[in-house]
Design a protein around this motif. Structure first.
Motif, mmCIF file in Angstrom:
data_model
loop_
_atom_site.group_PDB
_atom_site.id
_atom_site.type_symbol
_atom_site.label_atom_id
_atom_site.label_comp_id
_atom_site.label_asym_id
_atom_site.label_seq_id
_atom_site.Cartn_x
_atom_site.Cartn_y
_atom_site.Cartn_z
ATOM 1 N N SER A 1 -19.894 -24.095 -34.313
ATOM 2 C CA SER A 1 -18.942 -23.013 -34.068
ATOM 3 C C SER A 1 -19.708 -21.818 -33.514
ATOM 4 O O SER A 1 -20.847 -21.545 -33.917
ATOM 5 C CB SER A 1 -18.196 -22.637 -35.342
ATOM 6 O OG SER A 1 -19.086 -22.261 -36.375
ATOM 7 N N VAL A 2 -19.074 -21.118 -32.580
ATOM 8 C CA VAL A 2 -19.762 -20.085 -31.784
ATOM 9 C C VAL A 2 -18.927 -18.814 -31.755
ATOM 10 O O VAL A 2 -17.690 -18.873 -31.662
ATOM 11 C CB VAL A 2 -20.007 -20.587 -30.343
ATOM 12 C CG1 VAL A 2 -20.712 -19.525 -29.511
ATOM 13 C CG2 VAL A 2 -20.803 -21.879 -30.347
ATOM 14 N N GLN A 3 -19.601 -17.687 -31.817
ATOM 15 C CA GLN A 3 -18.957 -16.398 -31.593
ATOM 16 C C GLN A 3 -19.714 -15.663 -30.499
ATOM 17 O O GLN A 3 -20.933 -15.456 -30.602
ATOM 18 C CB GLN A 3 -18.935 -15.554 -32.871
ATOM 19 C CG GLN A 3 -18.169 -14.243 -32.706
ATOM 20 C CD GLN A 3 -18.050 -13.469 -34.008
ATOM 21 O OE1 GLN A 3 -18.777 -13.725 -34.956
ATOM 22 N NE2 GLN A 3 -17.126 -12.524 -34.057
ATOM 23 N N ILE A 4 -18.988 -15.292 -29.431
ATOM 24 C CA ILE A 4 -19.572 -14.590 -28.288
ATOM 25 C C ILE A 4 -18.793 -13.297 -28.101
ATOM 26 O O ILE A 4 -17.612 -13.325 -27.731
ATOM 27 C CB ILE A 4 -19.502 -15.442 -27.006
ATOM 28 C CG1 ILE A 4 -20.214 -16.782 -27.199
ATOM 29 C CG2 ILE A 4 -20.107 -14.687 -25.821
ATOM 30 C CD1 ILE A 4 -20.014 -17.761 -26.054
ATOM 31 N N PRO A 5 -19.399 -12.135 -28.326
ATOM 32 C CA PRO A 5 -18.671 -10.860 -28.309
ATOM 33 C C PRO A 5 -18.518 -10.296 -26.902
ATOM 34 O O PRO A 5 -19.075 -9.250 -26.557
ATOM 35 C CB PRO A 5 -19.555 -9.964 -29.177
ATOM 36 C CG PRO A 5 -20.945 -10.440 -28.846
ATOM 37 C CD PRO A 5 -20.824 -11.940 -28.664
ATOM 38 N N ALA A 6 -17.737 -10.969 -26.051
ATOM 39 C CA ALA A 6 -17.602 -10.556 -24.657
ATOM 40 C C ALA A 6 -16.153 -10.672 -24.220
ATOM 41 O O ALA A 6 -15.458 -11.624 -24.590
ATOM 42 C CB ALA A 6 -18.491 -11.422 -23.761
ATOM 43 N N THR A 7 -15.703 -9.717 -23.407
ATOM 44 C CA THR A 7 -14.320 -9.697 -22.944
ATOM 45 C C THR A 7 -14.160 -10.196 -21.512
ATOM 46 O O THR A 7 -13.037 -10.454 -21.081
ATOM 47 C CB THR A 7 -13.754 -8.271 -23.024
ATOM 48 O OG1 THR A 7 -14.534 -7.405 -22.182
ATOM 49 C CG2 THR A 7 -13.800 -7.750 -24.454
ATOM 50 N N GLU A 8 -15.271 -10.312 -20.767
ATOM 51 C CA GLU A 8 -15.205 -10.742 -19.378
ATOM 52 C C GLU A 8 -16.310 -11.751 -19.085
ATOM 53 O O GLU A 8 -17.346 -11.754 -19.747
ATOM 54 C CB GLU A 8 -15.385 -9.562 -18.426
ATOM 55 C CG GLU A 8 -14.362 -8.461 -18.505
ATOM 56 C CD GLU A 8 -14.729 -7.323 -17.569
ATOM 57 O OE1 GLU A 8 -14.428 -7.430 -16.356
ATOM 58 O OE2 GLU A 8 -15.342 -6.347 -18.029
ATOM 59 N N PHE A 9 -16.071 -12.574 -18.071
ATOM 60 C CA PHE A 9 -17.129 -13.464 -17.596
ATOM 61 C C PHE A 9 -17.110 -13.503 -16.077
ATOM 62 O O PHE A 9 -16.108 -13.164 -15.442
ATOM 63 C CB PHE A 9 -16.992 -14.875 -18.186
ATOM 64 C CG PHE A 9 -15.832 -15.680 -17.645
ATOM 65 C CD1 PHE A 9 -16.005 -16.574 -16.597
ATOM 66 C CD2 PHE A 9 -14.558 -15.545 -18.195
ATOM 67 C CE1 PHE A 9 -14.947 -17.319 -16.105
ATOM 68 C CE2 PHE A 9 -13.490 -16.285 -17.712
ATOM 69 C CZ PHE A 9 -13.677 -17.173 -16.662
ATOM 70 N N MET A 10 -18.228 -13.888 -15.506
ATOM 71 C CA MET A 10 -18.384 -13.957 -14.062
ATOM 72 C C MET A 10 -18.030 -15.355 -13.577
ATOM 73 O O MET A 10 -18.637 -16.342 -14.007
ATOM 74 C CB MET A 10 -19.825 -13.603 -13.684
ATOM 75 C CG MET A 10 -20.110 -13.626 -12.196
ATOM 76 S SD MET A 10 -21.779 -12.996 -11.836
ATOM 77 C CE MET A 10 -21.463 -11.218 -11.859
ATOM 78 N N GLU A 11 -17.054 -15.435 -12.705
ATOM 79 C CA GLU A 11 -16.725 -16.716 -12.082
ATOM 80 C C GLU A 11 -17.795 -17.039 -11.044
ATOM 81 O O GLU A 11 -18.273 -16.154 -10.337
ATOM 82 C CB GLU A 11 -15.346 -16.647 -11.431
ATOM 83 C CG GLU A 11 -14.233 -16.382 -12.430
ATOM 84 C CD GLU A 11 -12.876 -16.240 -11.768
ATOM 85 O OE1 GLU A 11 -11.942 -16.934 -12.186
ATOM 86 O OE2 GLU A 11 -12.777 -15.411 -10.841
#
Length: 301
Positions: free
Chosen positions: A167-177
């Protein structure tokens, strides 16, 4: 014979740093691996644990311009036509300092066709009661200004279960396509409603990621952290501060051979192909320095 391996320890933590690429070769807590390691000799597979500088990630065609001059770096990712992970991952770094619980390694970048600056780059690895604290520093010791970016490149291990079960938690609201063929930037997207939304911890499953994230969500101390847990209850965390506004996540998918051995978690000072976009690129004038830190620690439920 010059030593390449430097062991450190503190309490339940042990680590090995190598002068090859300034890399973190091993990190263990009570004998449990927290990162995917590699052998004491031979090539470093998949850039495991290296320091990437003076740019992180990919540079399209290895080409860019800086202050009116054109530069051509070596294309070392031939299948995608990119210059990947900077200029120091293949260097033999120098031992600068070594104690029972800490080690400092350093190298120099010289100016040339691929880069305008002369930089002294160093990395500190220090074990404390709460984990491995690391800092990468760069100082412009030349006469020309230079563009700069950096990232560490560890692959985290949560425990004995396969990656898909972590299980993973990544504190980010955007990602680069990114483009499917070259993994180069194509635009930004929000994680809301997307498979990459790990703002709340959830099982990774079969999701494949090799993308940069931003819009990072800090805690009350101004730090952000990726947390990864194994079903057994063990886990690992990588924490960083605002000097790293970007984050690369890679699920280490391989077309053949061992695959998905760990989760690459790479805080970055700038995104992929930043020397061309200009996004968050640091300009180091002669005499100027930059430093950025991160911490890896064991978790348990």
């Amino acid at each position: 014979m010059t030593r390449t391996e430097h062991e450190i320890s503190f309490g339940p933590y042990t680590a090995v740093a190598t002068t090859r690429g300034g890399a973190l070769r091993e990190l263990r807590h009570e004998g449990r691996d927290l990162v995917v390691g590699f052998a004491a000799d031979g090539e470093i597979p998949d850039y495991r644990g290296v320091i990437c500088a003076p740019w992180p990630n990919r540079l399209a065609g290895g080409r860019y311009s800086f202050e009116g001059k054109d530069y051509q770096a070596v294309v070392n990712e031939e299948q995608r036509g990119t210059a990947l992970h900077g200029l120091v991952f293949g260097a033999v770094w120098e031992l600068l300092e070594h104690t029972a619980s800490s080690v400092r390694l350093g190298t120099r970048i010289e100016p040339g066709d691929g880069y305008p600056g002369r930089l002294d780059v160093s990395v500190d690895y220090e074990l404390r009661a709460d984990g491995l604290h690391s800092t990468v520093r760069a100082r412009n010791v030349g006469v020309e200004a230079a563009p700069y970016g950096a990232c560490p490149h560890p692959y985290l291990i949560a425990g004995p279960a396969p990656l898909d079960e972590w299980s993973v938690q990544i504190p980010a609201t955007e990602f680069m396509e990114v483009s499917a063929d070259r993994l180069l930037p194509e635009g930004m997207a929000g994680v809301e409603g997307h498979a990459f939304d790990f703002r709340t911890e959830k099982v990774l499953g079969s999701v494949q990621i090799d993308h940069a994230f931003t819009g990072l969500i800090p805690n009350a101390d101004g730090l952000a952290a990726v947390r990864v847990h194994d079903p057994s209850g063990t886990g690992v965390e990588l924490e960083w501060d605002a000097t790293w506004p970007w984050l690369q996540i890679h699920t280490a998918d391989k077309p053949s051979g061992p695959t998905r051995l760990g989760l690459a978690v790479e805080p970055m000072t700038c995104p992929p192909d930043a020397f061309n976009s200009g996004t968050d690129v640091l300009r180091l004038a002669p005499g100027e320095s930059h430093e950025a830190s991160w911490t890896i620690r064991a978790l348990s439920r």
